[in-house]
Design an enzyme around this catalytic site. Structure first.
Site, mmCIF file in Angstrom:
data_model
loop_
_atom_site.group_PDB
_atom_site.id
_atom_site.type_symbol
_atom_site.label_atom_id
_atom_site.label_comp_id
_atom_site.label_asym_id
_atom_site.label_seq_id
_atom_site.Cartn_x
_atom_site.Cartn_y
_atom_site.Cartn_z
ATOM 1 N N SER A 1 23.649 -31.819 8.973
ATOM 2 C CA SER A 1 23.198 -31.151 7.753
ATOM 3 C C SER A 1 23.162 -32.135 6.583
ATOM 4 O O SER A 1 22.423 -33.113 6.645
ATOM 5 C CB SER A 1 24.083 -29.940 7.486
ATOM 6 N N ASP B 1 18.797 -21.307 13.157
ATOM 7 C CA ASP B 1 19.586 -21.845 12.040
ATOM 8 C C ASP B 1 19.100 -21.181 10.746
ATOM 9 O O ASP B 1 17.910 -21.298 10.405
ATOM 10 C CB ASP B 1 19.355 -23.361 11.992
ATOM 11 N N HIS C 1 23.622 -23.141 12.934
ATOM 12 C CA HIS C 1 23.948 -24.332 12.121
ATOM 13 C C HIS C 1 25.403 -24.786 12.320
ATOM 14 O O HIS C 1 25.873 -25.659 11.618
ATOM 15 C CB HIS C 1 23.727 -23.972 10.645
#
Ligand SMILES: N[C@@H](CCC(=O)N[C@@H](CSC=O)C(=O)NCC(=O)O)C(=O)O
Length: 278
Positions: free
Chosen positions: A149, A225, A258
């Site tokens: 991320s 996600d 995620h």
């Protein structure tokens, strides 16, 4: 440079250790973790630097990713660090937002007050931390970089701007085009000000479009996600290389989100990818 050991645990015949030190780059006390595989007892080993995402410390990856068994098998050291400078006198947001300030350093060198005094994570990751690791631990100069991320953004930006220092890059759910994502726009406005030129230095899609080096990249992205469309935009990386043959593998993984469950599912393949390129 003085290192203070915070923990030391045997794991998969190797060692997981945490240390604190004073960072001259960030002008504050920092903590990092290192996993040393058993092979490091007899010869220097290569290192994967892992950059975590928003809100993380050195601990999230080491405790949740399930990477250490494979790292021990492949003879790879792993280094994780905090995601921002910390401590008294380090600027933070007043509204408690998780996407700016503490835990959200975005792996860049801030130029704007009040962040400029400590938020120099790019230089810390590229220069100070590897120098320290290579001076104190049995590692060689073979390095790879990976992250998740915000940390995936960091891994791409740092890898692409330092191709001679890293043999491969990988990322899970990276912020691929921060100039067009709300997380990126908020952070870049605060840390870098309004100048588009400064923003471009930290945008993986723009860097990839303009790089001449062909550093291999592996990216895994879950299609379930919640941040995919608004914040992550992996298609912008593909667009950046649409007119040439670049060694980038982007795998869309069905049903994954995620979280670190996603990372744990594929981390061994990422370590294998880096091992192949050392
Ligand atoms: N609600 C979450 C928001 C923060 C979050 O999702 N952090 C991710 C990284 S997101 C992009 O950089 C993360 O890795 N969290 C830590 C974990 O161990 O899962 C929150 O406040 O945590």
């Amino acid at each position: 440079m003085r290192l203070t050991q915070v923990s030391n645990n045997k794991v998969f015949d190797g060692l997981h250790q945490q240390y604190q030190h004073f960072s001259s780059t960030l002008d504050c006390q920092m903590q990092f973790a290192v996993f040393l595989p058993p092979q490091a007892e007899v010869k220097p080993v290569p290192v994967v630097y892992w950059l975590s995402g928003l809100t993380c410390s050195d601990e999230n990856f080491m405790q949740k990713a399930g990477a250490l068994r494979m790292a021990a098998k492949l003879g790879i050291a792993i280094v994780t660090m905090d995601t921002s400078p910390r401590g008294e006198g380090v600027a933070d947001v007043e509204d408690g937002a998780y996407d700016l300030g503490l835990g959200a350093g975005f792996y860049l060198n801030a130029t704007q007050a009040p962040w400029v005094a400590h938020y120099q994570m790019y230089d810390y990751v590229v220069k100070e931390l590897p120098e320290l690791i290579e001076a104190h631990f049995p590692v060689n100069d073979q390095r790879a970089i990976s992250g998740h991320s915000m940390g995936g953004h960091g891994a791409l930006v740092i890898g692409l701007t330092n191709c001679e220092r890293y043999s491969s890059i990988s990322a899970f759910s990276p912020i691929c085009h921060p100039m067009s994502s709300p997380w990126g726009q908020k952070a870049f406005t605060q840390y870098l000000g309004d100048g588009v030129k400064k923003w471009q230095q930290y945008d993986a899609s723009l860097l990839l479009a303009n790089t001449e080096a062909l550093i291999p990249i592996l990216i895994d992205q879950g299609d379930d996600d919640p941040f995919l469309d608004m914040e992550l935009k992996p298609e912008s990386l593909l667009k950046a290389i649409e007119t040439r043959d670049y060694p980038l593998i982007l795998r869309m993984q069905s049903g994954y989100d995620h979280s670190y469950y996603f990372i744990a599912t594929f981390i061994e393949e990422h370590l294998g990818f880096h091992a192949k390129h050392f």
